[in-house]
Design an enzyme around this catalytic site. Structure first.
Site, PDB file in Angstrom:
ATOM      1  N   HIS A 141       0.828  -1.204   0.000  1.00  0.00           N
ATOM      2  CA  HIS A 141       0.000   0.000   0.000  1.00  0.00           C
ATOM      3  C   HIS A 141       0.868   1.263   0.000  1.00  0.00           C
ATOM      4  CE1 HIS A 141      -3.241   2.520   2.267  1.00  0.00           C
ATOM      5  NE2 HIS A 141      -3.295   2.719   0.977  1.00  0.00           N
ATOM      6  N   ASN A 191      -5.295   3.468   7.143  1.00  0.00           N
ATOM      7  CA  ASN A 191      -6.677   3.934   6.942  1.00  0.00           C
ATOM      8  C   ASN A 191      -7.598   3.651   8.125  1.00  0.00           C
ATOM      9  OD1 ASN A 191      -6.502   5.359   4.559  1.00  0.00           O
ATOM     10  ND2 ASN A 191      -6.435   3.473   3.373  1.00  0.00           N
TER      11      ASN A 191
HETATM   12  N1  CAA Z   1       4.014  13.824  -7.729  1.00  0.00           N
HETATM   13  C1  CAA Z   1       5.325  14.029  -7.485  1.00  0.00           C
HETATM   14  N2  CAA Z   1       5.796  14.999  -6.666  1.00  0.00           N
HETATM   15  C2  CAA Z   1       4.881  15.818  -6.119  1.00  0.00           C
HETATM   16  C3  CAA Z   1       3.515  15.682  -6.336  1.00  0.00           C
HETATM   17  C4  CAA Z   1       3.081  14.626  -7.193  1.00  0.00           C
HETATM   18  N3  CAA Z   1       1.799  14.399  -7.455  1.00  0.00           N
HETATM   19  N4  CAA Z   1       2.863  16.648  -5.637  1.00  0.00           N
HETATM   20  C5  CAA Z   1       3.813  17.363  -4.990  1.00  0.00           C
HETATM   21  N5  CAA Z   1       5.028  16.851  -5.286  1.00  0.00           N
HETATM   22  C6  CAA Z   1       6.328  17.319  -4.778  1.00  0.00           C
HETATM   23  C7  CAA Z   1       6.690  18.679  -5.348  1.00  0.00           C
HETATM   24  O1  CAA Z   1       7.348  18.557  -6.583  1.00  0.00           O
HETATM   25  C8  CAA Z   1       7.602  19.231  -4.267  1.00  0.00           C
HETATM   26  O2  CAA Z   1       8.896  18.673  -4.414  1.00  0.00           O
HETATM   27  P1  CAA Z   1      10.214  19.535  -4.049  1.00  0.00           P
HETATM   28  O3  CAA Z   1      10.030  20.022  -2.629  1.00  0.00           O
HETATM   29  O4  CAA Z   1      11.327  18.556  -4.164  1.00  0.00           O
HETATM   30  O5  CAA Z   1      10.270  20.635  -5.029  1.00  0.00           O
HETATM   31  C9  CAA Z   1       7.031  18.655  -2.965  1.00  0.00           C
HETATM   32  O6  CAA Z   1       6.230  17.507  -3.365  1.00  0.00           O
HETATM   33  C10 CAA Z   1       6.150  19.637  -2.241  1.00  0.00           C
HETATM   34  O7  CAA Z   1       5.129  20.035  -3.151  1.00  0.00           O
HETATM   35  P2  CAA Z   1       4.478  21.493  -3.173  1.00  0.00           P
HETATM   36  O8  CAA Z   1       5.494  22.503  -2.738  1.00  0.00           O
HETATM   37  O9  CAA Z   1       3.808  21.676  -4.499  1.00  0.00           O
HETATM   38  O10 CAA Z   1       3.277  21.406  -2.151  1.00  0.00           O
HETATM   39  P3  CAA Z   1       3.242  21.131  -0.624  1.00  0.00           P
HETATM   40  O11 CAA Z   1       4.445  21.574   0.108  1.00  0.00           O
HETATM   41  O12 CAA Z   1       1.929  21.662  -0.241  1.00  0.00           O
HETATM   42  O13 CAA Z   1       3.206  19.523  -0.522  1.00  0.00           O
HETATM   43  C11 CAA Z   1       2.086  17.468  -0.489  1.00  0.00           C
HETATM   44  C12 CAA Z   1       2.271  18.776  -1.227  1.00  0.00           C
HETATM   45  C13 CAA Z   1       3.402  16.681  -0.498  1.00  0.00           C
HETATM   46  C14 CAA Z   1       1.034  16.680  -1.228  1.00  0.00           C
HETATM   47  C15 CAA Z   1       1.684  17.780   1.010  1.00  0.00           C
HETATM   48  O14 CAA Z   1       0.597  18.644   1.035  1.00  0.00           O
HETATM   49  C16 CAA Z   1       1.328  16.546   1.809  1.00  0.00           C
HETATM   50  O15 CAA Z   1       2.218  15.839   2.304  1.00  0.00           O
HETATM   51  N6  CAA Z   1       0.015  16.282   1.957  1.00  0.00           N
HETATM   52  C17 CAA Z   1      -0.470  15.102   2.667  1.00  0.00           C
HETATM   53  C18 CAA Z   1      -0.389  13.914   1.765  1.00  0.00           C
HETATM   54  C19 CAA Z   1      -0.878  12.682   2.432  1.00  0.00           C
HETATM   55  O16 CAA Z   1      -1.256  12.636   3.582  1.00  0.00           O
HETATM   56  N7  CAA Z   1      -0.880  11.597   1.644  1.00  0.00           N
HETATM   57  C20 CAA Z   1      -1.396  10.329   2.097  1.00  0.00           C
HETATM   58  C21 CAA Z   1      -2.805  10.213   1.690  1.00  0.00           C
HETATM   59  S1  CAA Z   1      -3.498   8.690   2.202  1.00  0.00           S
HETATM   60  C22 CAA Z   1      -3.099   7.640   0.996  1.00  0.00           C
HETATM   61  O17 CAA Z   1      -2.516   7.946  -0.005  1.00  0.00           O
HETATM   62  C23 CAA Z   1      -3.507   6.250   1.215  1.00  0.00           C
HETATM   63  C24 CAA Z   1      -4.918   5.871   1.109  1.00  0.00           C
HETATM   64  O18 CAA Z   1      -5.165   4.703   1.129  1.00  0.00           O
HETATM   65  C25 CAA Z   1      -6.025   6.810   1.034  1.00  0.00           C
END
Ligand code: CAA
Length: 283
Positions: A141, A191
């Site tokens: 996952h 989850n």
């Molecule tokens: N793919 C690749 N890289 C990405 C990306 C994507 N879709 N989105 C953001 N990034 C990268 C950016 O390029 C950036 O990299 P650098 O710092 O190296 O330049 C970095 O992530 C930070 O991005 P941003 O500055 O654009 O934005 P941010 O600081 O707001 O971070 C985020 C964005 C990483 C998504 C952050 O908001 C975060 O960690 N959010 C929570 C995510 C989370 O909890 N995920 C788990 C969800 S649950 C799940 O997935 C499982 C399930 O079963 C539901």
């Protein structure tokens, strides 16, 4: 590396494309498969853009990006996965769809190959039971966005062998991830905790405790979360959140997992979050 050289990825959506990119960057040859041509092309273009962006940002050089892309093949024909050492399924979170994929893969790929599912909530034991290789099935996952999030939650089904689970862990570690082991119970570990929090945020909104903006601001500033729970729900997809809550509710049988009616209403209205440009917020 381990015995695994060629990986198959089923699904070119937000998870499948992320898994494909990270696997290719980690040296694996990857065959990305999807049934929808548009989705497959969009997934491939997304990876191309992400690899190019990394070069611009100085994260890796052009040669690394080019070589990573060269390791990726794409296909609309599942039989192209037949020679893979391991396949990671990242298709739609729907039991019937996943069961059909696993049945087909089981008939198609070599006996020694491992089949992993990126399911966020469906029982690995149940998925394994539709195949003739239950010992070679495990949960893998990944978190969204896959290239950024360090975790892979490994799920051991009832019949998963030690050897299979160790190989899945090795592949995750080779992909630069931290592997956390969880048992096959509804929601696994992530989850089981995350979704009730998101569901409670929706109840908090629907009971008028605070506005959507303030709920998220409170959790961001008060609990150091990178995204508030409602923005995170939009990011994950409200349909996915609802389906995971339903799995928790049915599987654990406790009313504390009852999906919030407002979440259900949004899904019924087609407000699925970022992917439809409208969820708790507009995009
Ligand atoms: N793919 C690749 N890289 C990405 C990306 C994507 N879709 N989105 C953001 N990034 C990268 C950016 O390029 C950036 O990299 P650098 O710092 O190296 O330049 C970095 O992530 C930070 O991005 P941003 O500055 O654009 O934005 P941010 O600081 O707001 O971070 C985020 C964005 C990483 C998504 C952050 O908001 C975060 O960690 N959010 C929570 C995510 C989370 O909890 N995920 C788990 C969800 S649950 C799940 O997935 C499982 C399930 O079963 C539901």
């Amino acid at each position: 590396m381990d015995d695994i050289e060629t990986l198959g990825v089923v699904g070119a959506g937000q998870m499948g494309r992320g898994i494909t990119q990270v696997a290719a960057q980690s040296g694996y040859s990857v065959m990305m498969f999807d049934v929808h041509e548009k989705g497959l092309e969009m997934g491939y273009e997304f990876i191309q853009n992400q690899l190019a962006k990394g070069v611009t940002k100085g994260k890796w050089d052009q040669r690394t990006a080019t070589e990573s892309l060269e390791r990726i093949s794409k296909s609309l024909d599942m039989s192209d996965l037949r020679d893979c050492d391991m396949v990671i399924e990242a298709a739609t979170e729907n039991k019937a769809i996943k069961f059909e994929i696993f049945r087909n893969l089981d008939n198609l790929i070599k006996d020694e190959a491992i089949l992993a599912s990126n399911t966020s909530s469906i029982s690995i034991t149940e998925i394994a039971a539709v195949t003739d290789r239950p010992g070679k099935i495990a949960g893998m996952h990944f978190m969204n966005p896959v290239p950024v999030m360090k975790l892979v939650e490994g799920i051991r089904g009832l019949e998963t062998t030690e050897e299979t689970f160790n190989t899945v862990e090795t592949v995750a570690v080779n992909m630069g991830k931290i592997f956390v082991k969880a048992n096959d119970v509804p929601g696994f570990a992530v989850n089981r905790i995350l979704m009730p929090m998101i569901n409670e945020a929706v109840y908090t909104l629907s009971e008028g405790v605070a506005s959507a903006e303030d709920i998220d601001l409170a959790m961001k500033l008060g609990c150091n979360q990178p995204m508030g729970p409602l923005e995170l729900a939009d990011f994950i997809g409200l349909d996915t959140c609802l389906s995971i809550m339903e799995v928790l509710h049915e599987g654990l049988g406790d009313t504390k997992y009852r999906p919030c009616p407002l979440l259900r209403k949004y899904v019924q209205a087609g407000r699925l979050g970022r992917k439809t440009k409208k969820g708790f917020f507009e995009y």
